[in-house]
Design an enzyme around this catalytic site. Structure first.
Site, PDB file in Angstrom:
ATOM      1  N   LEU A 133       0.941  -1.331   0.012  1.00 59.33           N
ATOM      2  CA  LEU A 133       0.219  -0.101   0.029  1.00 59.33           C
ATOM      3  C   LEU A 133       0.929   1.170   0.011  1.00 59.33           C
ATOM      4  O   LEU A 133       1.979   1.190   0.215  1.00 59.33           O
ATOM      5  CB  LEU A 133      -0.899   0.016   1.095  1.00 59.33           C
ATOM      6  CG  LEU A 133      -1.899  -1.368   1.352  1.00 59.33           C
ATOM      7  CD1 LEU A 133      -2.547  -1.167   2.922  1.00 59.33           C
ATOM      8  CD2 LEU A 133      -2.808  -1.091   0.343  1.00 59.33           C
TER       9      LEU A 133
ATOM     10  N   CYS B 188       3.864   7.454  -3.835  1.00 52.72           N
ATOM     11  CA  CYS B 188       4.670   8.473  -2.560  1.00 52.72           C
ATOM     12  C   CYS B 188       5.522   7.681  -1.596  1.00 52.72           C
ATOM     13  O   CYS B 188       6.584   7.778  -1.508  1.00 52.72           O
ATOM     14  CB  CYS B 188       3.494   9.176  -1.958  1.00 52.72           C
ATOM     15  SG  CYS B 188       4.203   9.938  -0.661  1.00 52.72           S
TER      16      CYS B 188
ATOM     17  N   GLY C  41      -8.327  -2.412 -10.359  1.00 52.82           N
ATOM     18  CA  GLY C  41      -9.573  -2.098 -10.153  1.00 52.82           C
ATOM     19  C   GLY C  41     -10.015  -1.690 -11.595  1.00 52.82           C
ATOM     20  O   GLY C  41      -9.429  -0.843 -12.058  1.00 52.82           O
TER      21      GLY C  41
ATOM     22  N   GLY D 242      14.280  15.753 -10.681  1.00 50.24           N
ATOM     23  CA  GLY D 242      15.272  15.651 -11.424  1.00 50.24           C
ATOM     24  C   GLY D 242      16.692  16.257 -10.592  1.00 50.24           C
ATOM     25  O   GLY D 242      17.604  15.796 -10.364  1.00 50.24           O
ATOM     26  N   LEU D 243      15.939  17.296  -9.864  1.00 51.08           N
ATOM     27  CA  LEU D 243      17.096  18.074  -8.879  1.00 51.08           C
ATOM     28  C   LEU D 243      17.419  17.168  -7.804  1.00 51.08           C
ATOM     29  O   LEU D 243      18.454  17.107  -7.141  1.00 51.08           O
ATOM     30  CB  LEU D 243      16.775  19.725  -8.952  1.00 51.08           C
ATOM     31  CG  LEU D 243      16.673  20.360  -9.876  1.00 51.08           C
ATOM     32  CD1 LEU D 243      16.319  22.017  -9.334  1.00 51.08           C
ATOM     33  CD2 LEU D 243      17.937  20.494 -10.612  1.00 51.08           C
TER      34      LEU D 243
ATOM     35  N   VAL E   2      16.411  17.339 -25.672  1.00 59.45           N
ATOM     36  CA  VAL E   2      17.138  15.969 -25.863  1.00 59.45           C
ATOM     37  C   VAL E   2      16.528  15.451 -27.211  1.00 59.45           C
ATOM     38  O   VAL E   2      15.098  15.414 -26.881  1.00 59.45           O
ATOM     39  CB  VAL E   2      17.070  15.118 -24.671  1.00 59.45           C
ATOM     40  CG1 VAL E   2      17.682  13.680 -25.109  1.00 59.45           C
ATOM     41  CG2 VAL E   2      18.204  15.777 -23.457  1.00 59.45           C
TER      42      VAL E   2
ATOM     43  N   MET F   6       1.040  18.206  -8.498  1.00 62.32           N
ATOM     44  CA  MET F   6       1.230  16.584  -8.479  1.00 62.32           C
ATOM     45  C   MET F   6       1.920  16.378  -7.061  1.00 62.32           C
ATOM     46  O   MET F   6       3.001  16.249  -6.939  1.00 62.32           O
ATOM     47  CB  MET F   6       1.890  15.885  -9.567  1.00 62.32           C
ATOM     48  CG  MET F   6       1.107  15.815 -10.664  1.00 62.32           C
ATOM     49  SD  MET F   6       1.679  14.629 -11.948  1.00 62.32           S
ATOM     50  CE  MET F   6       0.391  14.455 -12.912  1.00 62.32           C
ATOM     51  N   LEU F   7       1.172  16.682  -5.898  1.00 65.75           N
ATOM     52  CA  LEU F   7       2.113  16.612  -4.509  1.00 65.75           C
ATOM     53  C   LEU F   7       1.117  15.732  -3.398  1.00 65.75           C
ATOM     54  O   LEU F   7      -0.075  15.848  -3.715  1.00 65.75           O
ATOM     55  CB  LEU F   7       1.993  18.143  -3.926  1.00 65.75           C
ATOM     56  CG  LEU F   7       2.934  19.054  -4.561  1.00 65.75           C
ATOM     57  CD1 LEU F   7       2.554  20.422  -3.992  1.00 65.75           C
ATOM     58  CD2 LEU F   7       4.292  18.719  -4.422  1.00 65.75           C
TER      59      LEU F   7
ATOM     60  N   HIS G 216      14.177  32.841  19.916  1.00 66.26           N
ATOM     61  CA  HIS G 216      15.455  33.050  19.483  1.00 66.26           C
ATOM     62  C   HIS G 216      16.509  32.078  20.387  1.00 66.26           C
ATOM     63  O   HIS G 216      16.313  31.702  21.461  1.00 66.26           O
ATOM     64  CB  HIS G 216      15.782  34.464  20.135  1.00 66.26           C
ATOM     65  CG  HIS G 216      17.323  34.823  19.943  1.00 66.26           C
ATOM     66  ND1 HIS G 216      17.605  35.177  18.719  1.00 66.26           N
ATOM     67  CD2 HIS G 216      18.274  34.876  20.857  1.00 66.26           C
ATOM     68  CE1 HIS G 216      19.061  35.408  18.902  1.00 66.26           C
ATOM     69  NE2 HIS G 216      19.735  35.083  20.239  1.00 66.26           N
TER      70      HIS G 216
HETATM   71  C1  LIG Z   1      10.718  10.523  -7.163  1.00 69.23           C
HETATM   72  C2  LIG Z   1       9.509  11.105  -6.477  1.00 69.23           C
HETATM   73  C3  LIG Z   1       9.506  11.873  -5.407  1.00 69.23           C
HETATM   74  C4  LIG Z   1       8.600  12.568  -5.089  1.00 69.23           C
HETATM   75  N1  LIG Z   1       8.533  13.501  -3.865  1.00 69.23           N
HETATM   76  C5  LIG Z   1       7.458  14.091  -3.426  1.00 69.23           C
HETATM   77  C6  LIG Z   1       7.582  14.917  -2.201  1.00 69.23           C
HETATM   78  O1  LIG Z   1       8.690  15.101  -1.506  1.00 69.23           O
HETATM   79  N2  LIG Z   1       6.640  15.326  -1.708  1.00 69.23           N
HETATM   80  C7  LIG Z   1       5.390  15.677  -2.507  1.00 69.23           C
HETATM   81  O2  LIG Z   1       4.264  15.940  -1.981  1.00 69.23           O
HETATM   82  N3  LIG Z   1       5.162  14.701  -3.479  1.00 69.23           N
HETATM   83  C8  LIG Z   1       6.208  13.931  -4.038  1.00 69.23           C
HETATM   84  N4  LIG Z   1       6.105  13.134  -5.042  1.00 69.23           N
HETATM   85  C9  LIG Z   1       4.765  13.123  -5.717  1.00 69.23           C
HETATM   86  C10 LIG Z   1       3.713  12.238  -5.174  1.00 69.23           C
HETATM   87  O3  LIG Z   1       4.335  11.000  -5.027  1.00 69.23           O
HETATM   88  C11 LIG Z   1       2.516  12.062  -5.932  1.00 69.23           C
HETATM   89  O4  LIG Z   1       1.863  13.648  -5.974  1.00 69.23           O
HETATM   90  C12 LIG Z   1       1.555  11.360  -4.856  1.00 69.23           C
HETATM   91  O5  LIG Z   1       2.032  10.300  -4.568  1.00 69.23           O
HETATM   92  C13 LIG Z   1       0.172  11.232  -5.527  1.00 69.23           C
HETATM   93  O6  LIG Z   1      -0.588  10.599  -4.621  1.00 69.23           O
HETATM   94  P1  LIG Z   1      -2.074   9.872  -5.393  1.00 69.23           P
HETATM   95  O7  LIG Z   1      -2.709   9.127  -4.253  1.00 69.23           O
HETATM   96  O8  LIG Z   1      -2.779  10.580  -6.349  1.00 69.23           O
HETATM   97  O9  LIG Z   1      -1.488   8.680  -6.451  1.00 69.23           O
HETATM   98  P2  LIG Z   1      -0.424   7.550  -6.129  1.00 69.23           P
HETATM   99  O10 LIG Z   1       0.701   7.860  -4.938  1.00 69.23           O
HETATM  100  O11 LIG Z   1       0.485   7.398  -7.604  1.00 69.23           O
HETATM  101  O12 LIG Z   1      -0.991   6.325  -5.880  1.00 69.23           O
HETATM  102  C14 LIG Z   1      -1.800   5.646  -6.773  1.00 69.23           C
HETATM  103  C15 LIG Z   1      -1.673   4.175  -6.817  1.00 69.23           C
HETATM  104  O13 LIG Z   1      -2.861   3.579  -7.511  1.00 69.23           O
HETATM  105  C16 LIG Z   1      -2.661   2.466  -7.927  1.00 69.23           C
HETATM  106  N5  LIG Z   1      -3.364   2.008  -9.095  1.00 69.23           N
HETATM  107  C17 LIG Z   1      -3.537   2.711 -10.174  1.00 69.23           C
HETATM  108  N6  LIG Z   1      -4.430   2.244 -11.131  1.00 69.23           N
HETATM  109  C18 LIG Z   1      -4.896   1.189 -10.406  1.00 69.23           C
HETATM  110  C19 LIG Z   1      -6.156   0.319 -10.722  1.00 69.23           C
HETATM  111  N7  LIG Z   1      -6.819   0.634 -11.885  1.00 69.23           N
HETATM  112  N8  LIG Z   1      -6.160  -0.750  -9.624  1.00 69.23           N
HETATM  113  C20 LIG Z   1      -5.596  -0.456  -8.519  1.00 69.23           C
HETATM  114  N9  LIG Z   1      -4.679   0.092  -8.218  1.00 69.23           N
HETATM  115  C21 LIG Z   1      -4.286   1.284  -9.036  1.00 69.23           C
HETATM  116  C22 LIG Z   1      -1.109   2.580  -8.109  1.00 69.23           C
HETATM  117  O14 LIG Z   1      -0.388   1.296  -8.091  1.00 69.23           O
HETATM  118  C23 LIG Z   1      -0.441   3.232  -7.391  1.00 69.23           C
HETATM  119  O15 LIG Z   1      -0.049   2.697  -5.866  1.00 69.23           O
HETATM  120  C24 LIG Z   1       7.108  12.605  -5.548  1.00 69.23           C
HETATM  121  C25 LIG Z   1       7.215  11.733  -7.004  1.00 69.23           C
HETATM  122  C26 LIG Z   1       8.199  10.968  -7.160  1.00 69.23           C
HETATM  123  C27 LIG Z   1       8.035  10.008  -8.671  1.00 69.23           C
END
Ligand SMILES: Cc1cc2nc3c(=O)[nH]c(=O)nc-3n(C[C@H](O)[C@H](O)[C@H](O)COP(=O)(O)OP(=O)(O)OC[C@H]3O[C@@H](n4cnc5c(N)ncnc54)[C@H](O)[C@@H]3O)c2cc1C
Length: 469
Positions: free
Chosen positions: A40, A44, A117, A188-189, A240, A322-323, A448
């Site tokens: 689960l 993130c 799903g 990237g950074l 690129v 996307m956070l 302070h």
């Molecule tokens: C390298 C990296 C670093 C990051 N660092 C940060 C950070 O420091 N702070 C921050 O705020 N955000 C960060 N993010 C962004 C953050 O991960 C996302 O904004 C966040 O996870 C979005 O949450 P979500 O619940 O929308 O989707 P997600 O976390 O993407 O979860 C979606 C889930 O749905 C599942 N899923 C998809 N389709 C199906 C289906 N049909 N049936 C069942 N399951 C399914 C997937 O397997 C996944 O587990 C980072 C992202 C990356 C890639």
């Protein structure tokens, strides 16, 4: 056979989905969560925020032990990198977090289903299990929280070995000699910083003429200067156009973004980090009639209802930054509205953090956005060089910058580049949420010596009366 009838079926267990499921269960809705990943927590917890921060902290400690302690009178000799141990730390952190979500599901009686799903119809979710068998859940509400996936770059095919996405970059088996990062955004950074600290020669190639697009331009310029001093090099305004695999390396072809002659760049590892796109593959949206926008995001109203009654969506799969914490807030509001309560999100007060060294954090508007909107504003700035605690900690790099309405003094935006910026920005997020003025923050006592005194001073500076500069 388990009862397959629910009030809410959440598809996806990322920070949007799992938080929504828990909140809905707290409110008495009979809730299930369908997740196709083995664990689960979504992007993130598994391959995003959490593992990247584990490696950022670990690599920062390595860098500090190597170069950062002598100035404090702490002599350290024989510092060595143990990459497998660093990766084991990352894995352990991920594991404890994903198990934490499992525990919370049990505690809140959220039923977990493992599989993909698929929305068969409004009120019907089919779960296709890893072994190919399926079971059907019926529900009053479906919440889509399927998140996002890596944005591909035409001509540069990701194999997760030598051309990697963020997922592969979190799992490299050795430190690359030359790492080319395509994309000068947050991911990237952050990952470029990790491998640069561990010894890679890192080049960031960015299409735009600046890094961190969307952040305050003055802050991102300052960030580029600091990261450059650390050893990252930048090729801005460059696109690129292709990648050729050699026996041991990758040759990238580059062109100026505005057009012009082609050049090449050699890399041992290439990280493609040009962004993420909503993930809706195989969800059955078309047959359910759920509308998407021109960028493939699910369209919702401000309470996260899609155009199909009983189907809702939140997180990376809809519009907005996307956070993880944005997805969480949306999950809470969606669950509360489903349970008959009301809720809203102030998108102007959602902070964003880049976990480089130093950290870069922002909330509210940038100067560029205020100019574009024609809003008259005042700027208050305070550098960490003038903060006593920052001197004691040897973290004098960076500044706090606040933007306040020129007429009403209401805070409109805040930007911090400096140590612990990601924690400090929260004070200003709260200020924005409460509609505070810069005077309100300036009149609030700040302990302070703390780095947060720089926030108070920046707010005093809006009115031209900082004390310590
Ligand atoms: C390298 C990296 C670093 C990051 N660092 C940060 C950070 O420091 N702070 C921050 O705020 N955000 C960060 N993010 C962004 C953050 O991960 C996302 O904004 C966040 O996870 C979005 O949450 P979500 O619940 O929308 O989707 P997600 O976390 O993407 O979860 C979606 C889930 O749905 C599942 N899923 C998809 N389709 C199906 C289906 N049909 N049936 C069942 N399951 C399914 C997937 O397997 C996944 O587990 C980072 C992202 C990356 C890639």
């Amino acid at each position: 056979m388990a009862d397959m009838q629910f009030d809410l079926v959440v598809i996806g267990s990322g920070p949007g989905g799992y938080v929504a499921a828990i909140r809905a269960a707290q409110l008495g809705l009979k809730t299930a969560c369908v997740e196709m990943r083995d664990t689960l927590g979504g992007t993130c917890l598994n391959i995003g925020c959490i593992p990247s921060k584990a490696l950022l902290t670990a690599s920062e400690k390595y860098e500090e032990a190597k170069h950062g302690l002598g100035g404090f009178g702490v002599k350290v000799a024989g510092v060595e990198l143990d990459l497998p141990a660093m990766m084991a730390h990352k894995t352990k952190v991920v594991q404890s977090n994903v198990e934490g979500v499992q525990f919370l599901f049990k505690k809140n009686k959220v039923a977990r289903f493992h599989g993909r799903g698929v929305i068969d119809a409004p009120g019907v979710v089919k779960v296709v299990k890893p072994d190919g068998s399926a079971e059907t859940l019926t529900t009053k509400n479906i919440l889509i929280a399927t998140g996002s996936d890596v944005m591909p770059l035409p001509g540069v095919t990701i194999d997760e070995k030598r051309i990697v996405s963020s997922t592969g970059a979190l799992d490299l088996e050795k430190v690359p000699g030359r790492l080319v990062v395509i994309g000068g955004g947050v991911i990237g950074l952050e990952l470029g910083s990790v491998w640069q600290r561990l010894g890679a020669q890192v080049t960031v190639v960015e299409f735009l003429d600046r890094i961190l697009p969307g952040m305050d331009a003055e802050v991102s310029k300052h960030a580029q200067r600091i990261l450059g001093k650390q050893g990252l090099s930048f090729k801005l305004g460059t696109k690129v156009t292709g990648a050729r695999m050699n026996a041991e390396s990758v040759t990238l072809t580059l062109e100026p973004a505005k057009g012009g002659g082609e050049t090449t760049l050699e890399a041992d590892i290439v990280l493609v980090a040009i962004g993420r796109r909503p993930y809706t593959e195989g969800l059955g949206l078309e047959q359910a009639g759920v509308a998407l926008d021109n960028r493939g995001r699910i369209v919702t109203d401000h309470h996260f209802r899609t155009n199909v009654p009983g189907i809702w969506a939140i997180g990376d799969v809809i519009a907005g930054p996307m956070l993880a914490h944005k997805a969480e807030e949306e999950g809470v509001v969606a669950a509360e509205v489903m349970a008959g309560q009301s809720g809203h999100i102030n998108y102007d007060a959602i902070p964003g953090v880049v976990y480089t060294w130093p950290e870069i954090a922002a909330v509210g508007r940038t100067e560029e956005q205020l100019k574009e909107a024609g809003i008259a504003y005042k700027v208050g700035k305070f550098p960490f060089t003038a903060n006593g605690r920052a001197r004691a900690m040897q973290v004098t790099e960076g500044f706090v910058k606040v933007l306040a309405d020129a007429t009403t003094d209401k805070l409109l935006g805040a930007h911090i580049i400096g140590a612990n910026a990601g924690d400090m920005i929260e004070e200003l997020a709260l200020a924005l949420e409460f509609g505070a003025s810069s005077e309100d923050v300036a009149r609030t006592s700040h302990a302070h010596p703390t780095l947060t005194e720089a926030i108070k001073e920046a707010c005093l500076a809006v009115d031209g009366r900082p004390i310590h500069i």
